[in-house]
Scaffold this active site. Sequence first.
Site, short mmCIF file in Angstrom:
data_model
loop_
_atom_site.label_atom_id
_atom_site.label_comp_id
_atom_site.label_asym_id
_atom_site.label_seq_id
_atom_site.Cartn_x
_atom_site.Cartn_y
_atom_site.Cartn_z
N TYR A 107 0.84 -1.19 0.00
CA TYR A 107 0.00 0.00 0.00
C TYR A 107 0.88 1.25 0.00
CZ TYR A 107 0.82 -0.65 5.04
OH TYR A 107 1.39 -0.87 6.28
N ASP A 189 -0.93 -1.82 22.74
CA ASP A 189 -0.32 -3.15 22.76
C ASP A 189 0.03 -3.62 24.16
OD1 ASP A 189 -0.57 -3.43 20.06
OD2 ASP A 189 1.56 -3.28 19.60
#
Length: 286
Positions: A107, A189
């Site tokens: 991308y 996270d």
Amino acid sequence: DLHGLLLDAVQQAGVALKLNRTLNRFTQNLEAVTVQSGDDPPVEGEVLVGADGLWSPVRQWLLGDGPPRATGHVAYRALLPQAELPEALRSSQVTAWLGPKLHVVQYPVCGGKSLNVVGIVEGRTGGDLDNWDQGTDGAGLHAALAGSCAPLQDLVRAIPAWRLWALCDRPPMQGTYQHALGRVALLGDAAHPMRPYLAQGAGMAIEDAAELGRLLAQAQDPAFDVPTLLGRYALNRWQRNARVQARAIRNGQIFHASGMVRLGRDASMKLLGERLLDLPWLYGGP
């Protein structure tokens, strides 16, 4: 680019930002939380937010639930200017290539100036689990892609250097305690590391931050105490994060499928197209 935006916001808010500090420990009681960093004097505050990533020391001091688990998947990552690629390989689209026990996604980033390419392969080792910045020549990725289609092979061969990252995660969240206890909260996270197959790790961290900020803004009202507000933060976030973690694992199984599951996946993609990727509960909510 994102870090630059966040840094500007911090500086404009007049926040004291201290870099390159290692947190040694923290203690908390009903009134405050105190942190010790290196040889600096202890710092006392109303709340500690552990946004310190997959290997979060704050999480271990708070929960003591051990290290993340190795997934057995490794990511080969490359970022390069599109001008360095042959014109036929340049792209302004997001493209995913799916195969048995692997997938590759490409991308554009930086306004289309650069192309990011990530190949994730099951069943291969990737060196130190906690080192996400290891160099590699990509031979393991080339071997895994043997026999794949020519456009993908051309793209991978055109990239001279890769970084190697062994992927780790934790099981989906089990309750509010994994987001906050007392005056200590976990974010991103540190609370809910997830596999990258839904591309939502950063997204969920940003959602955490928005919800935490919204609630802590109420801390100036004496009717609200910090532990209660952190408890609400945990209650409002843990189930959504657990759902995204579980769906990311499922997506990986679908992406990397073989046999009948693979045939069913391909038939569904052919029939439903982009509607198959639409998740209103994730993308359409407030």
